[in-house]
Design an enzyme around this catalytic site. Structure first.
Site, PDB file in Angstrom:
ATOM      1  N   HIS A  11      30.957   9.497   2.326  1.00  0.00           N
ATOM      2  CA  HIS A  11      31.847  10.668   2.255  1.00  0.00           C
ATOM      3  C   HIS A  11      33.415  10.449   2.249  1.00  0.00           C
ATOM      4  O   HIS A  11      34.197  11.148   1.542  1.00  0.00           O
ATOM      5  CB  HIS A  11      31.603  11.560   3.495  1.00  0.00           C
ATOM      6  N   ASP A  73      39.949   5.166  10.316  1.00  0.00           N
ATOM      7  CA  ASP A  73      39.184   5.439  11.762  1.00  0.00           C
ATOM      8  C   ASP A  73      39.327   6.817  11.971  1.00  0.00           C
ATOM      9  O   ASP A  73      40.652   7.119  12.063  1.00  0.00           O
ATOM     10  CB  ASP A  73      39.318   4.355  12.550  1.00  0.00           C
ATOM     11  N   ASP A 156      32.182  18.522  10.456  1.00  0.00           N
ATOM     12  CA  ASP A 156      32.610  19.665   9.481  1.00  0.00           C
ATOM     13  C   ASP A 156      32.093  20.891   9.686  1.00  0.00           C
ATOM     14  O   ASP A 156      32.821  22.037   9.723  1.00  0.00           O
ATOM     15  CB  ASP A 156      32.672  19.310   8.128  1.00  0.00           C
TER      16      ASP A 156
END
Ligand code: IMP
Length: 199
Positions: A11, A73, A156
């Site tokens: 992703h 990160d 998300d």
């Protein structure tokens, strides 16, 4: 110009690749034969980003490949939880890392509060000629009361960016990539690459 991305997260590769100007080609570390999970033993996002980028840089250097390496990160910091899960976002609900379990744990921890403020942070690390450069981006928002939407990944479905009523997972890639923590960090990286005439 090739940029090697020190992550196995498809992703993230997809998001960063879609935001990069066409003159850069983002190659995943997997494409260069590095498939292991890189240990993230740092206590801050920039530290972990540097650990990952250096790991891949050194592995490639040992094979005689000198190239630019980028790592990401990221973490979610929730005000009511004193900044947790933060640097531990990936394994918030324990091993093995699992997005649904992490989201469920987050909702559970926030079950009795209406204090929903949070921010997403991304630390990018670029290794160029063995030197590390750090670029940090953030987006402020709130945590929803239930998961909503099918786009994106990770947290998300729970993150509502400031100025919107929908979660990142409802808003979709185009809007997320305009305002996200990752896009803010990437914009800073692009300025650096332009200033150093790297194309
Ligand atoms: P890491 O940067 O790969 O260590 O990811 C930390 C955690 O945050 C993982 O659980 C990811 O799924 C999550 N995460 C990272 N970036 C995002 C994002 O853009 N949206 C939602 N979750 C994310």
């Amino acid at each position: 110009m090739d940029l090697i991305f020190a992550s196995g997260n498809a992703h993230k590769v997809e998001e960063i690749a879609s935001m990069l100007p066409a003159r850069f080609e983002l190659k995943s570390m997997k494409a260069l034969g590095i498939t292991e999970d890189i240990p993230e033993t740092g206590t801050t996002l920039p530290e972990n980003a540097e650990l990952k980028a250096r790991y891949v840089y050194e592995r490639l250097k040992a094979k005689g490949i000198e190239t630019l390496v980028l790592a990401d990160d990221s973490g979610l910091e929730v005000t009511a939880l004193n900044g947790a899960p933060g640097v531990y976002s990936a394994r918030y609900a324990g091993e093995p890392k699992n997005d649904t379990a992490n989201n469920n744990k987050l909702l559970h921890e926030l079950r009795s509060t209406t204090k929903r403020e949070a921010r997403f942070v991304t630390a990018l690390c670029l290794i160029m000629h063995a030197k590390a450069y750090s670029f940090v981006g953030e987006v402020k928002g709130t945590i929803a009361y239930e998961p909503r939407g099918n786009y994106g990944f990770g947290y998300d479905p729970l993150f509502i960016p400031r100025g919107f009523r929908s979660t990142f997972a409802e808003l979709g890639e185009e809007i997320k990539n305009k305002i996200s923590h990752r896009s803010e960090a990437l914009k800073k990286l692009m300025v650096f690459l332009d200033q150093n005439r790297i194309s």
